[in-house]
Scaffold this motif. Structure first.
Motif, PDB file in Angstrom:
ATOM      1  N   GLY A  54     -26.024  34.709 -25.210  1.00 50.30           N
ATOM      2  CA  GLY A  54     -26.988  33.774 -24.598  1.00 50.30           C
ATOM      3  C   GLY A  54     -27.353  32.881 -24.665  1.00 50.30           C
ATOM      4  O   GLY A  54     -26.871  32.235 -26.596  1.00 50.30           O
ATOM      5  N   ASP A 111     -31.501  30.613 -22.036  1.00 46.18           N
ATOM      6  CA  ASP A 111     -32.017  31.692 -21.748  1.00 46.18           C
ATOM      7  C   ASP A 111     -33.351  32.425 -21.782  1.00 46.18           C
ATOM      8  O   ASP A 111     -34.115  32.781 -20.491  1.00 46.18           O
ATOM      9  N   THR A 149     -27.860  36.043 -28.987  1.00 46.18           N
ATOM     10  CA  THR A 149     -28.044  34.018 -28.800  1.00 46.18           C
ATOM     11  C   THR A 149     -27.507  33.693 -29.327  1.00 46.18           C
ATOM     12  O   THR A 149     -27.344  33.815 -30.677  1.00 46.18           O
TER      13      THR A 149
END
Length: 252
Positions: free
Chosen positions: A218, A222, A189
């Motif tokens: 990500g 999200d 992420t």
């Protein structure tokens, strides 16, 4: 949306990244929010933004999750200012990227103190109140590294695996009290933590993006909706579960 109206949610590590996105999402769904972060100034800024944008109550709280006394004080402050805590998101975490053989015991201790013991300590601090009210939501932000391991993050992976195990075991103990405990595992992420990977090796960072079936890293946004759902009334019969939010990178 007002799925979380009437809730009081505390989010650790709420000042930036995934934590800030979670604070924003739960406030958008009507929750009053305590933004808990090591950086109190940043936490207060985020909280003020939630009040202005979403019209909820929100406060910033400075706290080192590795300090038991500070954790107890933070929980007391939140309950004085906002009322009984109905949900907690244990999101605060740190990582140091590098080979295990190059790491040292001081680094191991800090990772364990923040990632694992911090989660345990904050959970313990809110649990008596939840038990007395026979209601509560606990969501622990772990990592796919805790499920499958990650090179360059050996001790970090161990702490996140511990968070997953802690979540499952506690879920069994407190289910009778109508308290749910679940873990959310982000994949790669776009946060400061992942930025460390790019600093060590841009090739490794680019490889992570290619490995994700959805072909992208990500974003904090999200992750937040999954956490908010597990805090919601609709997740009342879901407990002891581990949910990967990883664009399909981990399917287990």
């Amino acid at each position: 949306m007002s799925q979380l109206s009437g809730s009081v949610v505390i989010v650790t590590g709420g000042g930036r990244g995934i934590g800030e996105a979670i604070c924003t999402e739960v406030a958008a769904q009507g929750a009053d929010v305590a933004v808990a972060d090591l950086d109190e100034e940043r936490a207060t800024t985020v909280a003020a933004g939630l009040v202005a944008k979403h019209g909820v109550r929100a406060i910033g709280v400075g706290v080192d999750v590795a300090n038991p006394a500070a954790v107890t004080a933070a929980v007391a402050t939140v309950e004085t200012e906002l009322g009984p805590i109905t949900g907690i998101v244990n999101n605060a975490g740190i990582d140091v990227i590098g080979r295990f053989v190059d790491s040292d015991p001081q680094t191991w201790d800090r990772l364990i103190d923040v990632n694992l013991k911090g989660t345990i300590q904050f959970t313990r601090a809110v649990l008596d109140g939840m038990i007395s009210r026979s209601a509560g939501r606990i969501v622990n932000v772990a990592s796919d590294a805790g499920r499958v391991g990650s090179s360059g993050e050996v001790v970090y992976s161990a702490t996140k695996g511990g968070v997953i195990a802690f979540s499952k075991a506690l879920a069994r103990e407190v289910a009778k009290d109508q308290i749910t405990v679940n873990a959310v595992c982000p994949g790669p992420t776009d946060t400061a933590l992942l930025g460390q990977v790019a600093e060590v090796s841009q090739k490794l960072y680019d490889g992570l993006a290619r490995a994700v079936p959805m072909r992208r890293i990500g974003q904090p946004g999200d992750i937040a909706p999954a956490v908010a759902f597990l805090l919601s009334p609709g997740a009342g019969y879901i407990t002891g579960q581990t949910l990967s939010v990883s664009g399909g990178l981990t399917m287990a």
